[in-house]
Design a protein around this motif. Sequence first.
Motif, PDB file in Angstrom:
ATOM      1  N   UNK A 168       0.778  -1.111  -0.046  1.00 55.26           N
ATOM      2  CA  UNK A 168      -0.085  -0.067   0.083  1.00 55.26           C
ATOM      3  C   UNK A 168       0.859   1.326  -0.173  1.00 55.26           C
ATOM      4  N   UNK A 169       2.027   1.222   0.862  1.00 52.24           N
ATOM      5  CA  UNK A 169       3.006   2.560   0.697  1.00 52.24           C
ATOM      6  C   UNK A 169       3.605   2.585  -0.547  1.00 52.24           C
ATOM      7  N   UNK A 170       3.434   1.787  -1.526  1.00 51.10           N
ATOM      8  CA  UNK A 170       4.080   1.910  -2.720  1.00 51.10           C
ATOM      9  C   UNK A 170       2.963   2.099  -3.960  1.00 51.10           C
ATOM     10  N   UNK A 171       1.758   2.645  -3.152  1.00 48.59           N
ATOM     11  CA  UNK A 171       0.433   2.920  -4.270  1.00 48.59           C
ATOM     12  C   UNK A 171      -0.025   1.689  -4.964  1.00 48.59           C
ATOM     13  N   UNK A 172       0.221   0.611  -4.509  1.00 47.20           N
ATOM     14  CA  UNK A 172      -0.461  -0.650  -5.164  1.00 47.20           C
ATOM     15  C   UNK A 172      -1.909  -0.606  -4.653  1.00 47.20           C
ATOM     16  N   UNK A 173      -2.857  -0.597  -5.643  1.00 48.78           N
ATOM     17  CA  UNK A 173      -4.465  -0.636  -4.885  1.00 48.78           C
ATOM     18  C   UNK A 173      -4.954  -1.834  -4.431  1.00 48.78           C
ATOM     19  N   UNK A 174      -4.697  -2.168  -3.202  1.00 46.63           N
ATOM     20  CA  UNK A 174      -5.143  -3.333  -2.578  1.00 46.63           C
ATOM     21  C   UNK A 174      -6.030  -3.372  -1.525  1.00 46.63           C
ATOM     22  N   UNK A 175      -6.837  -4.249  -1.318  1.00 42.94           N
ATOM     23  CA  UNK A 175      -7.881  -4.325  -0.245  1.00 42.94           C
ATOM     24  C   UNK A 175      -7.929  -5.770   0.140  1.00 42.94           C
ATOM     25  N   UNK A 176      -7.993  -5.924   1.529  1.00 47.26           N
ATOM     26  CA  UNK A 176      -8.304  -7.451   2.166  1.00 47.26           C
ATOM     27  C   UNK A 176      -9.815  -7.475   2.654  1.00 47.26           C
ATOM     28  N   UNK A 177     -10.504  -8.322   2.276  1.00 44.41           N
ATOM     29  CA  UNK A 177     -11.831  -8.462   2.959  1.00 44.41           C
ATOM     30  C   UNK A 177     -12.090  -9.624   3.628  1.00 44.41           C
ATOM     31  N   UNK A 178     -12.345  -9.523   5.051  1.00 47.69           N
ATOM     32  CA  UNK A 178     -12.622 -11.024   5.652  1.00 47.69           C
ATOM     33  C   UNK A 178     -14.221 -11.293   5.707  1.00 47.69           C
ATOM     34  N   UNK A 179     -14.349 -12.472   5.208  1.00 49.84           N
ATOM     35  CA  UNK A 179     -15.502 -12.969   4.878  1.00 49.84           C
ATOM     36  C   UNK A 179     -15.984 -14.004   6.161  1.00 49.84           C
ATOM     37  N   UNK A 180     -17.023 -13.751   6.785  1.00 51.55           N
ATOM     38  CA  UNK A 180     -17.232 -14.710   8.083  1.00 51.55           C
ATOM     39  C   UNK A 180     -18.567 -15.074   7.918  1.00 51.55           C
ATOM     40  N   UNK A 181     -18.759 -16.471   7.895  1.00 47.81           N
ATOM     41  CA  UNK A 181     -20.216 -17.049   7.977  1.00 47.81           C
ATOM     42  C   UNK A 181     -20.713 -17.074   9.251  1.00 47.81           C
ATOM     43  N   UNK A 182     -21.897 -16.941   9.549  1.00 51.09           N
ATOM     44  CA  UNK A 182     -22.500 -17.025  10.920  1.00 51.09           C
ATOM     45  C   UNK A 182     -23.853 -17.883  10.708  1.00 51.09           C
ATOM     46  N   UNK A 183     -24.196 -18.774  11.801  1.00 52.55           N
ATOM     47  CA  UNK A 183     -25.384 -19.508  11.789  1.00 52.55           C
ATOM     48  C   UNK A 183     -26.263 -19.236  13.120  1.00 52.55           C
ATOM     49  N   UNK A 184     -27.727 -19.148  12.963  1.00 51.22           N
ATOM     50  CA  UNK A 184     -28.583 -19.301  13.924  1.00 51.22           C
ATOM     51  C   UNK A 184     -29.626 -20.421  13.448  1.00 51.22           C
ATOM     52  N   UNK A 185     -29.472 -21.361  14.349  1.00 50.26           N
ATOM     53  CA  UNK A 185     -30.265 -22.480  14.011  1.00 50.26           C
ATOM     54  C   UNK A 185     -30.235 -22.740  12.575  1.00 50.26           C
ATOM     55  N   UNK A 186     -31.274 -22.686  11.653  1.00 54.74           N
ATOM     56  CA  UNK A 186     -31.212 -23.005  10.351  1.00 54.74           C
ATOM     57  C   UNK A 186     -30.861 -21.912   9.625  1.00 54.74           C
ATOM     58  N   UNK A 187     -30.902 -20.617  10.015  1.00 65.78           N
ATOM     59  CA  UNK A 187     -30.489 -19.316   9.264  1.00 65.78           C
ATOM     60  C   UNK A 187     -28.943 -19.350   9.176  1.00 65.78           C
ATOM     61  N   UNK A 188     -28.456 -18.960   7.843  1.00 63.95           N
ATOM     62  CA  UNK A 188     -27.167 -18.584   7.761  1.00 63.95           C
ATOM     63  C   UNK A 188     -26.891 -17.403   7.428  1.00 63.95           C
ATOM     64  N   UNK A 189     -25.958 -16.569   7.833  1.00 64.53           N
ATOM     65  CA  UNK A 189     -25.312 -15.408   7.487  1.00 64.53           C
ATOM     66  C   UNK A 189     -24.135 -14.988   7.006  1.00 64.53           C
ATOM     67  N   UNK A 190     -23.631 -14.101   6.000  1.00 62.71           N
ATOM     68  CA  UNK A 190     -22.346 -13.678   5.718  1.00 62.71           C
ATOM     69  C   UNK A 190     -22.009 -12.180   5.787  1.00 62.71           C
ATOM     70  N   UNK A 191     -20.962 -12.180   6.689  1.00 60.49           N
ATOM     71  CA  UNK A 191     -20.369 -10.787   6.911  1.00 60.49           C
ATOM     72  C   UNK A 191     -19.176 -10.700   6.190  1.00 60.49           C
ATOM     73  N   UNK A 192     -19.106  -9.721   5.216  1.00 57.74           N
ATOM     74  CA  UNK A 192     -17.874  -9.519   4.574  1.00 57.74           C
ATOM     75  C   UNK A 192     -17.435  -7.796   4.867  1.00 57.74           C
TER      76      UNK A 192
END
Length: 374
Positions: A168-192
Amino acid sequence: MFLINKNNNRIEKISEKTFTELGFKERENLQEWLADNPTALGEELLIIQKEFSGFSDTNERLDLLALDKQGNLVIIENKLDDSGKNVTWQCLKYASYCSSLKKSQIIKIYQEFLNKSDSALKAEESISDFLDGLEIEEITLNSGLTQRLMLVSGSFRKEVTSTVIWLLNYGIRLQCFQATPYALEEQLFLNVEQIIPMKEAEEFSISMAEKTQEDIASQKEIKNRHIVRKKFWNQVINRMNSKSDLYQNISPSRYNWIGAGSGVRGVGYNFTASKNYGRAELYIDRGDKTENEFVFDSLLSKKETIESKFGEKLEWERLNNKRACRIKYEDTNFNIFEPDTWELTIEKITTGMVNLEKAIKPHLNEINRKVKAL
């Protein structure tokens, strides 16, 4: 993460899971989710290809290729629960491969993607609509080194995050996204969630990267200036040595001046050069303002004799607001960083230095005896 139950005014814990324990796959699931809804990555993107492998002399394939709203290519690389340690290098390779893609090639790649999905859309029209209705002829795609990189994973290894922050300090346009799945009984969720650079600090990170680039450019400019100065002083010394012994033991400098002693402490025959002038001078700085002014005033009292022997008028600068004093001969039609101005100025200031020494030297021994008696 918790679910708020408004009916009973309670919260229920939503369990954090891994993609593996939920049975999800990288290509069949995570990749398809992002391809179908790229806004999960925090902005509008137009997916133009999946599993793109159109690289010369390699069978490698990137996960998702997209365009952003500025017409830049976005390389999206997905991992499941672990980024692995080579994902940064992998993504950089893909960016380098894509950097040479022309507008016509990008349109063709997107059209092939649309054809695979049995879509009746035309690539040119779809890109035009995505970029706010601009005519395709007016659109610039993949301009210069504007490629962007997005890494998506359940977790990132330290060697990856460390490399990303450095890039990033050298101007490279780079992003990191953490993708985390969650569960509540039968329901599933995704947080990015964007974790590098942190969304709240993204503007600051960009400004710091720009400053780093400015610092690097400044360092390069300073290095180039040092190289130019050394080359210039080398030519000055060579010319001077053909006329006088004064500079026989002097080496080129990276600074804007070089000097030779006069035989009197703190009094030197100096050359100085900048982008505004080239100069031959007698520079007086014995470390004591009173002594400096005594030497200067003693020479000034013989101004007519000195200038007569020199052959021209000199500039006499007592520099009352500074400690040092000087007597100079200057050429202002000069820029040390424009070599085509060197020849005439080198001849002028070296001849001036030879004449300056001849004009002043006879007076210095007597002045030296007097200044020692102060």
